[in-house]
Design a protein around this motif. Structure first.
Motif, PDB file in Angstrom:
ATOM      1  N   GLU A 179       0.945  -1.113  -0.141  1.00  0.00           N
ATOM      2  CA  GLU A 179       0.143  -0.085   0.007  1.00  0.00           C
ATOM      3  C   GLU A 179       0.840   1.504  -0.026  1.00  0.00           C
ATOM      4  N   LEU A 180       1.806   1.255   0.879  1.00  0.00           N
ATOM      5  CA  LEU A 180       2.708   2.422   0.913  1.00  0.00           C
ATOM      6  C   LEU A 180       3.495   2.560  -0.394  1.00  0.00           C
ATOM      7  N   THR A 181       3.902   1.393  -1.106  1.00  0.00           N
ATOM      8  CA  THR A 181       4.726   1.504  -2.388  1.00  0.00           C
ATOM      9  C   THR A 181       3.756   2.200  -3.379  1.00  0.00           C
ATOM     10  N   ASP A 182       2.424   1.818  -3.441  1.00  0.00           N
ATOM     11  CA  ASP A 182       1.388   2.297  -4.392  1.00  0.00           C
ATOM     12  C   ASP A 182       1.534   3.791  -4.159  1.00  0.00           C
ATOM     13  N   LYS A 183       1.244   4.293  -2.980  1.00  0.00           N
ATOM     14  CA  LYS A 183       1.058   5.443  -2.850  1.00  0.00           C
ATOM     15  C   LYS A 183       2.272   6.615  -3.046  1.00  0.00           C
ATOM     16  N   LEU A 184       3.443   5.756  -2.733  1.00  0.00           N
ATOM     17  CA  LEU A 184       4.574   6.661  -3.188  1.00  0.00           C
ATOM     18  C   LEU A 184       5.017   6.577  -4.399  1.00  0.00           C
ATOM     19  N   THR A 185       4.539   5.474  -5.319  1.00  0.00           N
ATOM     20  CA  THR A 185       4.650   5.643  -6.545  1.00  0.00           C
ATOM     21  C   THR A 185       4.028   6.749  -7.324  1.00  0.00           C
ATOM     22  N   ASN A 187       4.743  12.835 -10.006  1.00  0.00           N
ATOM     23  CA  ASN A 187       4.413  14.294  -9.884  1.00  0.00           C
ATOM     24  C   ASN A 187       5.344  15.256  -9.163  1.00  0.00           C
ATOM     25  N   THR A 188       6.513  14.681  -8.714  1.00  0.00           N
ATOM     26  CA  THR A 188       7.571  15.316  -7.842  1.00  0.00           C
ATOM     27  C   THR A 188       8.395  16.162  -8.738  1.00  0.00           C
ATOM     28  N   PHE A 192      11.580  16.261  -8.209  1.00  0.00           N
ATOM     29  CA  PHE A 192      12.920  15.733  -8.402  1.00  0.00           C
ATOM     30  C   PHE A 192      12.577  14.428  -9.286  1.00  0.00           C
ATOM     31  N   ASN A 193      13.447  13.838  -9.942  1.00  0.00           N
ATOM     32  CA  ASN A 193      13.574  12.820 -10.656  1.00  0.00           C
ATOM     33  C   ASN A 193      13.405  11.558 -10.088  1.00  0.00           C
ATOM     34  N   GLY A 194      14.226  11.268  -9.135  1.00  0.00           N
ATOM     35  CA  GLY A 194      14.187  10.362  -8.386  1.00  0.00           C
ATOM     36  C   GLY A 194      14.209  10.335  -7.030  1.00  0.00           C
ATOM     37  N   PHE A 195      13.963   9.193  -6.157  1.00  0.00           N
ATOM     38  CA  PHE A 195      14.286   9.551  -4.584  1.00  0.00           C
ATOM     39  C   PHE A 195      14.130   7.998  -4.126  1.00  0.00           C
ATOM     40  N   GLY A 196      14.846   7.765  -3.051  1.00  0.00           N
ATOM     41  CA  GLY A 196      15.095   6.660  -2.153  1.00  0.00           C
ATOM     42  C   GLY A 196      14.414   6.985  -0.458  1.00  0.00           C
ATOM     43  N   VAL A 197      13.785   6.080   0.127  1.00  0.00           N
ATOM     44  CA  VAL A 197      13.480   5.985   1.379  1.00  0.00           C
ATOM     45  C   VAL A 197      13.634   5.025   1.990  1.00  0.00           C
ATOM     46  N   ALA A 198      13.745   5.005   3.382  1.00  0.00           N
ATOM     47  CA  ALA A 198      13.926   3.811   4.327  1.00  0.00           C
ATOM     48  C   ALA A 198      13.161   4.259   5.649  1.00  0.00           C
ATOM     49  N   ASP A 224      18.399  18.792  -7.901  1.00  0.00           N
ATOM     50  CA  ASP A 224      18.314  19.982  -7.211  1.00  0.00           C
ATOM     51  C   ASP A 224      17.229  20.565  -6.503  1.00  0.00           C
ATOM     52  N   TRP A 225      17.412  21.068  -5.241  1.00  0.00           N
ATOM     53  CA  TRP A 225      15.982  21.442  -4.540  1.00  0.00           C
ATOM     54  C   TRP A 225      15.423  22.578  -5.297  1.00  0.00           C
ATOM     55  N   ASP A 226      14.009  22.479  -5.421  1.00  0.00           N
ATOM     56  CA  ASP A 226      13.018  23.598  -6.201  1.00  0.00           C
ATOM     57  C   ASP A 226      12.539  24.159  -4.964  1.00  0.00           C
ATOM     58  N   GLN A 227      12.705  25.416  -4.625  1.00  0.00           N
ATOM     59  CA  GLN A 227      12.278  26.152  -3.418  1.00  0.00           C
ATOM     60  C   GLN A 227      10.824  26.306  -3.283  1.00  0.00           C
ATOM     61  N   LYS A 228      10.328  26.353  -4.405  1.00  0.00           N
ATOM     62  CA  LYS A 228       8.941  26.669  -4.653  1.00  0.00           C
ATOM     63  C   LYS A 228       7.949  25.137  -4.347  1.00  0.00           C
ATOM     64  N   VAL A 229       8.611  24.145  -4.727  1.00  0.00           N
ATOM     65  CA  VAL A 229       7.614  22.927  -4.673  1.00  0.00           C
ATOM     66  C   VAL A 229       8.216  21.818  -3.936  1.00  0.00           C
ATOM     67  N   SER A 230       9.505  21.667  -3.951  1.00  0.00           N
ATOM     68  CA  SER A 230      10.302  20.398  -3.209  1.00  0.00           C
ATOM     69  C   SER A 230       9.852  20.175  -2.016  1.00  0.00           C
ATOM     70  N   GLY A 231       9.845  21.126  -1.110  1.00  0.00           N
ATOM     71  CA  GLY A 231       9.281  21.239   0.305  1.00  0.00           C
ATOM     72  C   GLY A 231       7.951  20.353   0.350  1.00  0.00           C
ATOM     73  N   LYS A 232       7.163  20.916  -0.562  1.00  0.00           N
ATOM     74  CA  LYS A 232       5.646  20.176  -0.497  1.00  0.00           C
ATOM     75  C   LYS A 232       5.801  18.670  -0.846  1.00  0.00           C
ATOM     76  N   ASP A 233       6.637  18.464  -2.006  1.00  0.00           N
ATOM     77  CA  ASP A 233       6.892  17.059  -2.195  1.00  0.00           C
ATOM     78  C   ASP A 233       7.445  16.254  -1.111  1.00  0.00           C
ATOM     79  N   GLN A 234       8.355  16.719  -0.444  1.00  0.00           N
ATOM     80  CA  GLN A 234       9.122  16.149   0.934  1.00  0.00           C
ATOM     81  C   GLN A 234       7.887  15.979   1.710  1.00  0.00           C
ATOM     82  N   LYS A 235       7.172  16.828   2.304  1.00  0.00           N
ATOM     83  CA  LYS A 235       6.084  16.567   3.323  1.00  0.00           C
ATOM     84  C   LYS A 235       5.372  15.595   2.932  1.00  0.00           C
TER      85      LYS A 235
END
Length: 417
Positions: free
Chosen positions: A33-39, A44-45, A47-53, A386-397
């Motif tokens: 379920e988590l994988t599906d939601k992160l996918t 629409n992020t 950034f091109n790619g990201f990893g989590v743990a 590279d961090w986009d100050q306008k939108v990357s913070g929202k993606d991170q949250k």
């Protein structure tokens, strides 16, 4: 009676195995379920790619990667994608120094000049020695000056070299592959009074031990002290005492130490990759690793915090996680809950709530590990753009909110085992 006892034991074993199987199936279901939601988020992020743990104090709960690692050829970012983690690498310096102390090779409060082939002396306070502890807590008075910024980032190859040298990565800059040197050479050039890049502004006017001043040079110097004290290169020492014991088999400090076919590009924006690069001061930010390996590292740190670590003694971990500084050690103290500069352990940063972790950033990437002590939760996020100050913070949250939500479910299921 014996036969009856054996029969009862057999039935209980079957019930236990069925319960375990059900719990495992439920855990896999929640992870999916988590994988599906992160996918879905990854499409629409900014950034091109990201990893989590995600870990608790007993188990790795989740690790994965999402989005794009390379454009040509198109390659997905997954849990085995290799990426540099920038200053999160510094957390290994503290572990390595404490392991060297356990081995009887050095002591935290030793003066660094006891080990070095050149003298490191603050010209404003030549009578006060710089110590290893000061290096690991960023209170050494060593300063990241222009010489550091201009000479640490080195391109991997000469492909399209003229253009790549002019890419703006302020405040640093790219250097040609021929500029690659050892950490001893680099630090001699910068810190020795006879060094070709030496300038007095590599030190602040504060006394060693007086004020917190985040220093990449100081962190790298701690690694060089370790080399001289142990007779082993920093990459060899950390592989032997950290990476290999934790089975971080896809991690290393140099391109030839990892599977380069799994190495991600880093990106200026979603269409434009940076050239591949490394650092002359590699201990301060050059660990190449995967989300899968980082989950093992996070688990070890969380276990270490609660007295159950495997690569350091309980006493060493207690030192590692003890905030070392006081209010008077700060001029402009960050009170943010998620800042890693409210206080310092031995290279591990603390926020104002007592939670701890470290952040990192280099051209085309940002990384963060963060531990919530009360929830017994460890979280990792790395991005390759590279961090986009306008939108990357929202993606991170959005990513953090999902990880926090699913941690509660995964943590509960893992504790049923």
């Amino acid at each position: 009676m014996k036969n009856l006892n054996y029969s009862l034991l057999f039935v209980l074993m079957i019930i236990f195995c069925q319960a375990q199987k059900k719990q495992s199936a439920e855990l896999i279901k929640v992870q999916k379920e988590l994988t599906d939601k992160l996918t879905k988020i990854s499409k629409n992020t900014s950034f091109n790619g990201f990893g989590v743990a995600l870990v608790n104090d007993h188990d790795i709960l989740y690790q994965n990667g999402f989005g794009v690692a390379t454009l040509k050829p198109l390659q997905k970012y997954d849990e085995n994608t290799v990426q540099n983690i920038a200053s999160v690498s510094k957390t290994l310096i503290g572990i390595a120094v404490l392991k060297a102390q356990e081995l009887g090779k050095l002591k935290l409060d030793d003066p660094v000049n006891q080990y070095l082939p050149f003298k490191v002396t603050n010209p404003y306070h030549p009578e006060i020695p710089v110590t290893i502890r000061q290096l690991t807590t960023h209170t050494s008075s060593i300063n990241d000056n222009t010489a550091y910024l201009n000479n640490t980032v080195v391109l991997k190859d000469t492909v399209n070299l003229a253009n790549h040298l002019h890419i703006d990565i302020s405040p640093t800059r790219f250097n040609p592959p021929s500029a690659k040197i050892s950490i001893e050479e680099f630090l001699t050039h910068v810190l020795s009074e006879k060094g070709k890049w030496y300038a007095k502004d590599v030190f602040t006017e504060n006394k060693p031990g007086e004020l917190f001043n985040y220093s990449n040079i100081g962190a790298t110097l701690a690694a060089l002290v370790l080399e001289k004290a142990t007779g082993m290169s920093y990459d060899t020492f950390t592989a032997k005492y950290i990476l290999e014991p934790l089975q971080m088999n896809h991690s290393g400090w140099k391109f030839n130490a990892i599977n380069f076919s799994k190495y991600t590009q880093t990106f200026i924006n979603k269409q434009t990759p940076y050239p591949y690069y490394s650092l002359n001061t590699y201990p301060d930010g050059g660990l190449l690793t995967t989300s899968s390996d980082m989950s093992k590292y996070l688990l070890e740190l969380m276990k270490g915090y609660f007295g159950n670590g495997s690569i350091l003694s309980t006493e060493s971990y207690k030192e590692y996680f003890t905030p070392q500084l006081k209010a008077e050690n700060f001029k402009d103290r960050s009170n943010s809950e998620y800042s890693d500069e409210y206080n310092m352990g031995i290279t591990m940063g603390f926020g104002s709530t007592g939670n701890f972790g470290h952040t990192g950033g280099d051209p085309g990437m940002n990384s963060v590990i963060w531990f919530f002590k009360d929830q017994k939760m460890g979280r990792y996020l790395i991005v390759n753009t590279d961090w986009d100050q306008k939108v990357s913070g929202k993606d991170q949250k959005a990513i953090y909110d999902l990880l926090d939500e699913y941690f509660i479910k995964l943590d509960a299921l893992s504790r049923l085992h």
